[in-house]
Write a protein that holds these residues in place. Sequence first.
Motif, PDB file in Angstrom:
ATOM      1  N   SER A 199       1.034  -1.275  -0.118  1.00 21.85           N
ATOM      2  CA  SER A 199      -0.126  -0.004   0.026  1.00 21.85           C
ATOM      3  C   SER A 199       0.973   1.177  -0.102  1.00 21.85           C
ATOM      4  CB  SER A 199      -0.993   0.127   1.185  1.00 21.85           C
ATOM      5  OG  SER A 199      -0.051   0.322   2.455  1.00 21.85           O
ATOM      6  N   ASN A 200       0.284   2.510  -0.388  1.00 21.91           N
ATOM      7  CA  ASN A 200       1.056   3.626  -0.314  1.00 21.91           C
ATOM      8  C   ASN A 200       1.291   3.948   0.898  1.00 21.91           C
ATOM      9  OD1 ASN A 200       0.995   4.188  -3.271  1.00 21.91           O
ATOM     10  ND2 ASN A 200      -1.259   5.074  -3.142  1.00 21.91           N
ATOM     11  N   ALA A 201       0.597   3.785   1.807  1.00 22.58           N
ATOM     12  CA  ALA A 201       0.781   4.384   3.212  1.00 22.58           C
ATOM     13  C   ALA A 201       1.619   3.415   4.130  1.00 22.58           C
ATOM     14  CB  ALA A 201      -0.494   4.262   4.181  1.00 22.58           C
ATOM     15  N   GLY A 202       1.244   2.095   4.179  1.00 21.81           N
ATOM     16  CA  GLY A 202       2.100   1.080   4.886  1.00 21.81           C
ATOM     17  C   GLY A 202       3.462   0.494   4.101  1.00 21.81           C
ATOM     18  N   GLY A 203       3.154   0.748   2.898  1.00 19.54           N
ATOM     19  CA  GLY A 203       4.446   0.085   2.062  1.00 19.54           C
ATOM     20  C   GLY A 203       4.215  -1.618   2.065  1.00 19.54           C
ATOM     21  N   THR A 204       5.265  -2.541   2.239  1.00 24.47           N
ATOM     22  CA  THR A 204       5.048  -3.707   2.280  1.00 24.47           C
ATOM     23  C   THR A 204       4.335  -4.231   3.606  1.00 24.47           C
ATOM     24  OG1 THR A 204       7.161  -3.947   0.851  1.00 24.47           O
ATOM     25  CG2 THR A 204       6.335  -5.997   2.037  1.00 24.47           C
ATOM     26  N   TRP A 226      -8.670 -11.751  16.270  1.00 23.57           N
ATOM     27  CA  TRP A 226      -7.615 -10.664  16.219  1.00 23.57           C
ATOM     28  C   TRP A 226      -6.714 -10.529  15.082  1.00 23.57           C
ATOM     29  CZ3 TRP A 226      -7.312  -7.471  20.363  1.00 23.57           C
ATOM     30  CH2 TRP A 226      -8.198  -7.756  21.744  1.00 23.57           C
ATOM     31  N   THR A 227      -6.368  -9.298  14.786  1.00 20.49           N
ATOM     32  CA  THR A 227      -5.649  -9.402  13.476  1.00 20.49           C
ATOM     33  C   THR A 227      -4.349  -8.441  13.925  1.00 20.49           C
ATOM     34  OG1 THR A 227      -7.417  -9.385  11.858  1.00 20.49           O
ATOM     35  CG2 THR A 227      -5.214  -8.538  11.081  1.00 20.49           C
ATOM     36  N   TYR A 228      -3.069  -9.087  13.529  1.00 13.71           N
ATOM     37  CA  TYR A 228      -1.939  -8.357  13.794  1.00 13.71           C
ATOM     38  C   TYR A 228      -1.404  -7.524  12.707  1.00 13.71           C
ATOM     39  CZ  TYR A 228      -2.619 -10.989  17.840  1.00 13.71           C
ATOM     40  OH  TYR A 228      -3.256 -11.811  18.996  1.00 13.71           O
ATOM     41  N   TYR A 229      -0.899  -6.282  12.586  1.00 10.57           N
ATOM     42  CA  TYR A 229      -0.455  -5.666  11.368  1.00 10.57           C
ATOM     43  C   TYR A 229       0.755  -5.404  11.289  1.00 10.57           C
ATOM     44  CZ  TYR A 229      -0.709  -1.783   7.789  1.00 10.57           C
ATOM     45  OH  TYR A 229      -0.375  -0.817   7.061  1.00 10.57           O
ATOM     46  N   TYR A 230       1.644  -5.866  10.309  1.00  7.82           N
ATOM     47  CA  TYR A 230       3.028  -5.393  10.358  1.00  7.82           C
ATOM     48  C   TYR A 230       3.497  -4.603   9.137  1.00  7.82           C
ATOM     49  CZ  TYR A 230       2.837  -9.543  13.173  1.00  7.82           C
ATOM     50  OH  TYR A 230       2.431 -10.280  14.068  1.00  7.82           O
ATOM     51  N   ALA A 231       3.861  -3.334   9.373  1.00 12.87           N
ATOM     52  CA  ALA A 231       3.774  -2.563   8.223  1.00 12.87           C
ATOM     53  C   ALA A 231       5.395  -1.827   7.989  1.00 12.87           C
ATOM     54  CB  ALA A 231       2.796  -1.241   8.120  1.00 12.87           C
ATOM     55  N   HIS A 232       5.615  -1.271   6.771  1.00 16.07           N
ATOM     56  CA  HIS A 232       6.632  -0.850   6.385  1.00 16.07           C
ATOM     57  C   HIS A 232       8.078  -1.555   6.190  1.00 16.07           C
ATOM     58  CE1 HIS A 232       4.736   3.127   7.113  1.00 16.07           C
ATOM     59  NE2 HIS A 232       4.802   3.196   8.337  1.00 16.07           N
ATOM     60  N   LEU A 233       7.645  -2.831   6.053  1.00 21.05           N
ATOM     61  CA  LEU A 233       8.646  -3.981   5.976  1.00 21.05           C
ATOM     62  C   LEU A 233       9.582  -3.723   4.791  1.00 21.05           C
ATOM     63  CD1 LEU A 233       6.443  -6.879   6.577  1.00 21.05           C
ATOM     64  CD2 LEU A 233       7.884  -5.742   8.059  1.00 21.05           C
ATOM     65  N   ALA A 234      10.773  -4.188   4.843  1.00 18.51           N
ATOM     66  CA  ALA A 234      11.762  -4.177   3.579  1.00 18.51           C
ATOM     67  C   ALA A 234      11.587  -5.220   2.805  1.00 18.51           C
ATOM     68  CB  ALA A 234      13.193  -4.138   4.225  1.00 18.51           C
ATOM     69  N   GLY A 235      10.845  -6.283   3.357  1.00 17.62           N
ATOM     70  CA  GLY A 235      10.444  -7.258   2.498  1.00 17.62           C
ATOM     71  C   GLY A 235      10.053  -8.565   3.424  1.00 17.62           C
ATOM     72  N   TYR A 236       9.502  -9.584   2.880  1.00 12.40           N
ATOM     73  CA  TYR A 236       9.193 -10.771   3.512  1.00 12.40           C
ATOM     74  C   TYR A 236      10.182 -11.779   3.720  1.00 12.40           C
ATOM     75  CZ  TYR A 236       4.655  -8.765   1.990  1.00 12.40           C
ATOM     76  OH  TYR A 236       3.453  -7.828   1.645  1.00 12.40           O
ATOM     77  N   ALA A 237      10.150 -12.679   4.750  1.00 10.62           N
ATOM     78  CA  ALA A 237      10.910 -13.824   4.922  1.00 10.62           C
ATOM     79  C   ALA A 237      10.852 -14.980   3.912  1.00 10.62           C
ATOM     80  CB  ALA A 237      10.733 -14.382   6.499  1.00 10.62           C
ATOM     81  N   PRO A 238      11.853 -15.640   3.407  1.00  8.31           N
ATOM     82  CA  PRO A 238      11.783 -16.681   2.568  1.00  8.31           C
ATOM     83  C   PRO A 238      10.675 -17.464   2.966  1.00  8.31           C
ATOM     84  CG  PRO A 238      13.867 -16.439   2.905  1.00  8.31           C
ATOM     85  CD  PRO A 238      13.226 -15.534   4.019  1.00  8.31           C
ATOM     86  N   GLY A 239       9.640 -17.856   2.020  1.00 14.08           N
ATOM     87  CA  GLY A 239       8.549 -18.872   1.948  1.00 14.08           C
ATOM     88  C   GLY A 239       7.299 -18.355   2.684  1.00 14.08           C
ATOM     89  N   ILE A 240       7.169 -16.979   3.110  1.00 18.15           N
ATOM     90  CA  ILE A 240       5.983 -16.570   3.828  1.00 18.15           C
ATOM     91  C   ILE A 240       5.097 -16.386   2.763  1.00 18.15           C
ATOM     92  CG2 ILE A 240       4.992 -14.537   4.862  1.00 18.15           C
ATOM     93  CD1 ILE A 240       6.737 -16.136   6.680  1.00 18.15           C
ATOM     94  N   ALA A 241       3.976 -16.781   2.846  1.00 15.10           N
ATOM     95  CA  ALA A 241       2.921 -16.728   1.738  1.00 15.10           C
ATOM     96  C   ALA A 241       1.439 -16.767   2.509  1.00 15.10           C
ATOM     97  CB  ALA A 241       2.834 -18.208   1.055  1.00 15.10           C
ATOM     98  N   GLU A 242       0.290 -16.299   1.904  1.00 17.28           N
ATOM     99  CA  GLU A 242      -0.863 -15.956   2.309  1.00 17.28           C
ATOM    100  C   GLU A 242      -1.452 -17.446   2.629  1.00 17.28           C
ATOM    101  OE1 GLU A 242      -3.401 -13.859  -0.312  1.00 17.28           O
ATOM    102  OE2 GLU A 242      -2.192 -12.159  -0.094  1.00 17.28           O
ATOM    103  N   GLY A 243      -1.996 -17.651   3.924  1.00 15.91           N
ATOM    104  CA  GLY A 243      -2.622 -18.943   4.449  1.00 15.91           C
ATOM    105  C   GLY A 243      -1.646 -19.725   5.054  1.00 15.91           C
TER     106      GLY A 243
END
Length: 199
Positions: free
Chosen positions: A109-114, A125-142
């Motif tokens: 997103s424009n605001a949160g970036g990655t 509960w939802t936990y939100y992590y924003a402004h990341l430089a990137g995802y860890a290897p293997g991280i996927a939805e689900g």
Amino acid sequence: MTRLGWSILGIILLAVAGFASLLSFDGAERTRRAVATQAAPPPVAEAPPASTGALTLPVAGYDRADLRDNWGDPRDGGARAHTGIDLMAPAGTPVVAAAPGRVEKLFLSNAGGTTLYQRSPDRRWTYYYAHLAGYAPGIAEGQRVRAGQTLGYVGDSGNAGAGNYHLHFGVTRTTPDQRWYQGQAIDPYPLLARAARSR
């Protein structure tokens, strides 16, 4: 006593009785209003349900003493309020799951970036992590994740500002049928102030 005297006495007695009942009603009404307007106790941040366990600080090696409660701080010149907590850390520091759950959404997103949205096992509960430089290897939805598992890395993506490396972490209370972007944001500071440090 004459008929006129009795009439006047009756009127006086009725007036006194009416006035007394008004005073009694007014006192009861004042008491009712005072009870109704007593200040409610300040809201207490809700801890995640037992199914999620205690929260883990979502930046590896982060010291609780460095936490700063910036919930509600003005953003965009006062156009909006900050609905999370910023954890300042060097670029590339691992960002870890604050609780067990499932990766609900990977989103740019424009605001949160990655960003990454993680849902608790009971979907409350939802936990939100924003402004990341990137995802860890293997991280996927689900994907199911455990508390302390690396999800990504601290960055300055989105509107963080170049070189302003930090994790924006948010907590949202949801109902099981709500989507990843819905729910009621709550202040994560009290939850993280008693969280376990991740390695």
